[in-house]
Design an enzyme around this catalytic site. Structure first.
Site, mmCIF file in Angstrom:
data_model
loop_
_atom_site.group_PDB
_atom_site.id
_atom_site.type_symbol
_atom_site.label_atom_id
_atom_site.label_comp_id
_atom_site.label_asym_id
_atom_site.label_seq_id
_atom_site.Cartn_x
_atom_site.Cartn_y
_atom_site.Cartn_z
ATOM 1 N N PRO A 252 82.075 -39.685 64.228
ATOM 2 C CA PRO A 252 81.788 -39.442 65.555
ATOM 3 C C PRO A 252 81.450 -38.178 66.003
ATOM 4 C CG PRO A 252 84.028 -40.539 65.148
ATOM 5 C CD PRO A 252 83.392 -40.236 63.795
ATOM 6 N N ASP B 228 90.768 -36.345 48.339
ATOM 7 C CA ASP B 228 92.099 -36.155 48.375
ATOM 8 C C ASP B 228 93.177 -37.399 47.929
ATOM 9 O OD1 ASP B 228 91.977 -33.442 49.237
ATOM 10 O OD2 ASP B 228 92.264 -34.231 51.410
#
Length: 280
Positions: free
Chosen positions: A52, A117
């Site tokens: 986005p 991560d």
């Protein structure tokens, strides 16, 4: 002496992956994504970015606005159709479940994937990188400690001679000219080319190699390669750069690893010393 087989585990296969003109899908537009984009652009790949617009990091926005190798979609990941034609997928989003879902989809399709991560969901790691022109150095802790990788990177970076990137560019040009003059793959010619290039890189300082131009390369080949010797910089028309104080830069550098071999050894030693300090 052969290696101790009990120590041959727990690492990664470090490769210089050639991504030129390959299609890389990046999901996410934040700080981590901006770093991924930069790394992929360096490798001359084409990027599809899905994120986005409201979530774009300023650097990500800059890349989107200024690179013709990025196709941007202002939306969330839509599903398997987004993976169509992808040669590699990188995710850098905070949604753990979506990241794992993308990873599963990639592995079903045998597409290499890196999930930021989440080490178990990574087929490869990025590590901490140093780049100077064609020189690239990666320090990997195999997902265990990115911070320590960054600390080690900075220590090694301090040891890299100022003109290393330029020197590598010029040596690459010299090697290409040598292959044109003495073509062939393997055999005695190939072995002699390799020995002579090794002798040049070992005999000349990094700064001297960075000074090579077309005329000097021609003289180096004429008076060096053709006569099976390695002339000095001055013998091929070169002059060492001087500082404002009038001293050659390598004299100011002191023990700052004047040759390529010295740099590699010094960098490796620096990394090992730091690791031992952290373990003690």
């Amino acid at each position: 002496m052969p290696p101790d087989l009990s120590t041959l585990h727990g690492g990664s296969l470090l490769l210089a992956w050639q991504l030129k003109d390959k299609h890389v899908l990046i999901v996410g537009g934040g700080d981590v994504a901006s770093g991924r984009i930069e790394s992929v652009l360096v490798a001359d790949a084409r990027i599809t970015l899905i994120a986005p617009r409201a979530c774009l990091h300023p650097l990500t926005q800059y890349f989107v606005d200024n690179s013709d190798r990025i196709t941007y979609h202002d939306r969330l990941f839509a599903g398997p159709q987004d993976l169509e034609g992808a040669d590699m997928v990188l995710t850098a989003i905070d949604d753990v479940e979506t990241s794992r879902h993308i990873c599963a989809l990639c592995r079903e399709r045998r597409i290499p994937v890196n999930v930021a991560d989440i080490p178990p969901s990574c087929d490869f790691y990025f590590g901490s990188q140093i780049r100077s022109g064609p020189l690239q150095v990666m320090i990997s802790t195999n997902g265990r400690s990115p911070k320590l990788a960054n600390i080690i990177r900075r220590r090694i970076e301090e040891c890299i001679p100022e003109h290393a990137g330029e020197a590598i560019e010029k040596v690459g040009e010299l090697r290409t000219k040598l292959k044109e003059r003495a073509p062939g793959v393997g055999g005695e010619v190939g072995r002699r080319r390799m020995r002579w290039m090794v002798d040049v890189c070992s005999s000349w300082d990094m700064e001297e190699l960075a000074l090579l131009d077309d005329k000097m390369m021609k003289r180096l080949l004429d008076e060096g390669w053709e006569k099976n010797q390695v002339p000095k910089l001055e013998d091929v028309g070169g002059k060492t750069r001087k500082s404002a104080a009038g001293r050659p830069l390598e004299e100011q550098a002191g023990p700052l690893l004047p040759t390529a071999l010295g740099f590699i050894a010094g960098a490796a030693c620096t990394a090992l010393i730091l690791l031992f300090k952290h373990r003690s």
